[in-house]
Design a protein around this motif. Structure first.
Motif, PDB file in Angstrom:
ATOM      1  N   GLY A 190       0.693  -1.215   0.024  1.00 21.73           N
ATOM      2  CA  GLY A 190       0.222   0.063   0.097  1.00 21.73           C
ATOM      3  C   GLY A 190       0.844   0.901  -0.047  1.00 21.73           C
ATOM      4  N   SER A 191       2.041   0.943  -0.184  1.00 19.43           N
ATOM      5  CA  SER A 191       3.041   2.558  -0.117  1.00 19.43           C
ATOM      6  C   SER A 191       3.013   2.917  -0.858  1.00 19.43           C
ATOM      7  CB  SER A 191       3.904   1.774   0.521  1.00 19.43           C
ATOM      8  OG  SER A 191       4.999   0.609  -0.549  1.00 19.43           O
ATOM      9  N   ARG A 192       2.724   4.205  -1.271  1.00 21.61           N
ATOM     10  CA  ARG A 192       3.075   5.370  -2.439  1.00 21.61           C
ATOM     11  C   ARG A 192       3.552   6.290  -2.365  1.00 21.61           C
ATOM     12  NH1 ARG A 192      -0.691   9.959  -1.924  1.00 21.61           N
ATOM     13  NH2 ARG A 192      -1.001   9.720  -3.969  1.00 21.61           N
ATOM     14  N   ILE A 193       3.616   6.527  -4.084  1.00 24.82           N
ATOM     15  CA  ILE A 193       4.511   7.581  -4.298  1.00 24.82           C
ATOM     16  C   ILE A 193       3.616   8.737  -4.959  1.00 24.82           C
ATOM     17  CG2 ILE A 193       5.826   6.709  -5.379  1.00 24.82           C
ATOM     18  CD1 ILE A 193       8.130   8.747  -4.870  1.00 24.82           C
ATOM     19  N   SER A 194       4.137   9.609  -5.670  1.00 26.75           N
ATOM     20  CA  SER A 194       3.486  11.196  -5.827  1.00 26.75           C
ATOM     21  C   SER A 194       4.361  11.296  -7.183  1.00 26.75           C
ATOM     22  CB  SER A 194       2.208  11.196  -5.746  1.00 26.75           C
ATOM     23  OG  SER A 194       1.329  12.805  -6.795  1.00 26.75           O
ATOM     24  N   PHE A 195       3.717  11.647  -8.374  1.00 27.41           N
ATOM     25  CA  PHE A 195       5.112  12.249  -9.061  1.00 27.41           C
ATOM     26  C   PHE A 195       4.585  13.636  -9.951  1.00 27.41           C
ATOM     27  CE2 PHE A 195       7.416   8.471  -8.694  1.00 27.41           C
ATOM     28  CZ  PHE A 195       8.245   8.613  -8.351  1.00 27.41           C
TER      29      PHE A 195
END
Length: 508
Positions: A131-136
């Protein structure tokens, strides 16, 4: 490297002296035996090969070079390519800002059909296991008084090829030969046929054979290249002739592609022109799934998975296929694994959708999920094998490799075409530098400039994609999953690190 014994003498013996050395030998040759001479011959008429041709023709420094391009497909059909406005090819590429800048600099971008091009300003990436995420996105670094910066630009490969062909046509046909519907029957080292002419013993000489209806009426042509460029793909004949080995492996994965129509987003984007790409890593299924925006609420799908899963997805009726795509962005690994094993038939095409509806009611949905896919364009569901390859070197005497002939990487970062066009930009500048300084464009010392610029960056990006593929194919909740979850979370919370990664991804 291919054997070229005579070439060893060439740099140390002037032409007049070499003529004296050769004068005592008798030659039995006619003009018909002599190949046509070209400064640059490019094998391969994809975006990389056409990009190099357009770049050379657009530059005042290299526009007078005699150049040729050899392509097995019909370039006339590629130039006349056309689809309905609401129909899109499934061969789509993500162009970085630096690639767009290069295309603008050679005048090719103006020939793109902009109605078929879609910028996106945000990319949501998350791990389906942890569930870890990153937004670019550039919104944090964009002033309220300027337009949002673009992460990348989506366009169909056919749209790009057509634009490059139109740009080449605009530049005129002087000193230009396009061998369409033609294959390279053989490549060999030339010979010093005429004492008054150039020493061709180190020049690649190609036998170009027409295909199709013209094969029976036209005779093969022989052409010699001062510089031969291999833009001819993963199984490059030019690379084989140069005896350049490659290192790499097959991933045992296939990329499933399709063109989809999407539902309206639940929350309208702000600003209204903002578009988002989505990517979710699915370790239990063999790779990530990505949904990249196209105009008019369409998107292109790229799903990296095992060959068995790829075959299963392609066998599904349309409603079941859509259900699997929507489930891949919404359900957890256990549910997805179960649905991937469900039996399906054309008479029971709603079972997958019913299963998704029931399971989604009992699954906390991530906030960053894309709009639901509602339709699949007919004939666009396909798959291709994923591989990693890197040539041991990019150059050999009078030979340079660009694009897939030099490197093939995992598509998870969407960098394949961008790396190829970066090769083209570098090689065209190398040729321009050589011409403006009176250098031999095919000499190894000249080509070293190109090799030194491109080899390490391509190796780094290819290696990074390979590492990401391996890290995100480890299922379960073990140390690797915890490490990647922690790393993704840390990067997302450090704006300067994320900004650094995005600027590198732009290609500047």
């Amino acid at each position: 490297m291919r054997p070229i014994s005579r070439a060893v003498l060439r740099p140390y013996v002037c032409p007049t002296c070499r003529h004296g050395i050769s004068a005592g030998r008798r030659r039995f040759g006619s003009k018909s035996d002599s190949p046509d001479l070209y400064d640059v011959v490019c094998v391969g008429g994809g975006p990389a090969g056409l990009g190099l041709l357009a770049a050379l023709r657009a530059s005042p420094i290299t526009s007078k070079l005699k150049v040729a391009l050899i392509e097995s497909q019909d370039l006339r059909k590629a130039k006349a390519w056309d689809l309905e406005p609401n129909q899109f090819s499934n061969r789509v590429s993500s162009l970085t800002p630096s690639t767009v800048s290069f295309l603008r600099s050679i005048g090719a971008y103006d020939h793109l059909d902009v109605n078929r091009v879609q910028d996106y300003q945000d990319m949501q990436v998350w791990d389906g296991q942890t569930g870890s995420r990153i937004s670019f996105d550039w919104s944090m670094e964009t002033s309220p008084f300027e337009d949002m910066r673009t992460v990348a630009t989506m366009t169909e490969n056919a749209n790009l090829v057509r634009a490059l062909l139109r740009r080449i046509a605009d530049l005129g046909d002087e000193n230009l030969s396009l061998f369409s519907n033609a294959t390279v029957a053989s490549i060999e080292n030339g010979s010093d046929l005429k004492p008054e002419g150039p020493d061709l013993s180190a020049w690649p000489v190609l036998t170009v054979k027409p295909t199709g209806p013209a094969a029976e009426t036209e005779t093969p042509k022989r052409i010699a290249a001062r510089l031969l460029v291999g833009a001819d793909g993963i199984n490059s004949p030019v690379r084989s002739f140069a005896d350049i080995p490659t290192q790499g492996w097959d991933y045992g994965r296939h990329g499933v592609v399709a063109t989809l129509a999407l539902d309206e987003p639940a929350t309208p984007p702000f600003p209204a022109s903002k578009r988002t790409a989505y990517q979710r890593f699915l370790p239990a299924l063999g790779g990530p799934i990505a949904l990249l925006p196209l105009p008019d609420n369409h998107a292109t799908l790229v799903w990296s998975t095992t060959p068995e899963n790829a075959a299963y997805l392609k066998s599904l009726p349309t409603p079941a296929f859509l259900a699997m795509v929507n489930a891949a962005f919404r359900l957890d690994m256990t549910d997805l694994t179960y649905m991937m094993g469900m039996q399906s038939s054309s008479s029971d095409s709603t079972s997958h959708q019913d299963e998704l509806t029931w399971r989604a009611q009992h699954t906390p949905l991530p906030s960053q999920i894309p709009p639901a896919a509602t339709a699949v364009q007919a004939g666009t569901v396909a798959s291709f094998p994923l591989r990693f390859r890197h040539a041991a070197q990019y150059i050999s005497p009078r030979i340079a490799l660009v694009g897939d002939a030099a490197h093939v990487i995992h598509p998870l970062a969407g960098q394949g075409l961008n790396l190829g066009l970066a090769d083209v930009a570098s090689l065209s500048k190398t040729i321009q530098y050589a011409v403006s300084h009176g250098m031999d464009i095919g000499d190894l010392l000249t080509l070293e400039r190109y090799s030194s610029e491109r080899y390490l960056p391509n190796a780094k990006i290819g290696g990074a994609c390979d590492l990401l593929h391996k890290m995100y194919n480890v299922p379960g909740e073990g140390p690797v999953a915890l490490a990647r979850s922690l790393g993704l979370g840390v990067v997302d919370r450090l704006p300067f690190v994320k900004s650094f990664l995005m600027k590198n991804a732009e290609g500047y």
